[in-house]
Design a protein around this motif. Structure first.
Motif, short mmCIF file in Angstrom:
data_model
loop_
_atom_site.label_atom_id
_atom_site.label_comp_id
_atom_site.label_asym_id
_atom_site.label_seq_id
_atom_site.Cartn_x
_atom_site.Cartn_y
_atom_site.Cartn_z
N ASN A 79 0.85 -1.18 0.00
CA ASN A 79 0.00 0.00 0.00
C ASN A 79 0.90 1.23 0.00
O ASN A 79 2.12 1.13 0.05
CB ASN A 79 -0.99 -0.01 1.18
CG ASN A 79 -0.30 0.01 2.53
OD1 ASN A 79 0.72 0.67 2.73
ND2 ASN A 79 -0.87 -0.72 3.48
N GLN A 80 0.29 2.41 -0.09
CA GLN A 80 1.08 3.64 -0.20
C GLN A 80 1.98 3.86 1.01
O GLN A 80 3.14 4.27 0.86
CB GLN A 80 0.16 4.84 -0.39
CG GLN A 80 -0.50 4.87 -1.74
CD GLN A 80 -1.37 6.09 -1.95
OE1 GLN A 80 -1.24 7.10 -1.26
NE2 GLN A 80 -2.26 6.02 -2.92
N LYS A 81 1.49 3.56 2.19
CA LYS A 81 2.28 3.76 3.40
C LYS A 81 3.49 2.83 3.41
O LYS A 81 4.61 3.24 3.73
CB LYS A 81 1.43 3.52 4.64
CG LYS A 81 2.17 3.77 5.93
CD LYS A 81 1.29 3.56 7.15
CE LYS A 81 2.11 3.77 8.41
NZ LYS A 81 1.35 3.43 9.60
N GLU A 82 3.30 1.58 3.03
CA GLU A 82 4.40 0.62 3.00
C GLU A 82 5.45 1.01 1.95
O GLU A 82 6.66 0.93 2.21
CB GLU A 82 3.87 -0.79 2.71
CG GLU A 82 3.02 -1.36 3.82
CD GLU A 82 2.23 -2.59 3.39
OE1 GLU A 82 1.94 -3.42 4.28
OE2 GLU A 82 1.91 -2.73 2.20
N ALA A 83 4.99 1.44 0.79
CA ALA A 83 5.92 1.87 -0.26
C ALA A 83 6.72 3.08 0.22
O ALA A 83 7.93 3.16 -0.01
CB ALA A 83 5.16 2.18 -1.54
N ALA A 84 6.05 4.01 0.89
CA ALA A 84 6.72 5.20 1.41
C ALA A 84 7.81 4.81 2.41
O ALA A 84 8.93 5.35 2.36
CB ALA A 84 5.71 6.13 2.06
#
Length: 112
Positions: free
Chosen positions: A32-37
């Motif tokens: 998800n976006q948080k994990e990628a960040a």
């Protein structure tokens, strides 16, 4: 004042590279976006801006480069002796070699 290749890459190239790696992490590896960040060392807001083309909005359409970006994303995710800095530099050198970014100065000359 004329900008150096490094300035171009910092302001225009780095966002494109981060965007493409983040998209690959999310699309190909299910993050998800948080994990990628977290993996990229950027904020979730930055990833959101990459995905909405507010940052790094240059379209990469070279299949070879896209495969290399996916490989970088996989290496970063699997921690196989690759960190974000090394992979970002690797992709940047490939972009310069393909003419996507302006030619580098001698300090960034491809060593591979």
């Amino acid at each position: 004042m004329k900008r150096t290749p490094c300035e171009y890459v910092m302001w225009n190239g780095l966002p494109v590279i981060r965007k493409e790696i983040a998209e690959s992490m999310i699309t190909n590896f299910g993050l998800n976006q948080k994990e990628a960040a977290e993996k990229l060392g950027v904020t979730p807001a930055a990833v959101c801006q990459y995905l909405s083309n507010k940052r790094g909005n240059h379209q990469v359409d070279n299949e070879e480069l896209l495969k290399e970006i996916q490989l970088s994303a996989e290496r970063i995710l699997n921690d196989t002796d690759a960190d974000v800095i090394e992979e970002t530099c690797r992709i940047c050198k490939l972009f310069m070699a393909k003419g996507v970014f302006p030619a580098a100065c001698n300090s960034c000359a491809s060593d591979k």
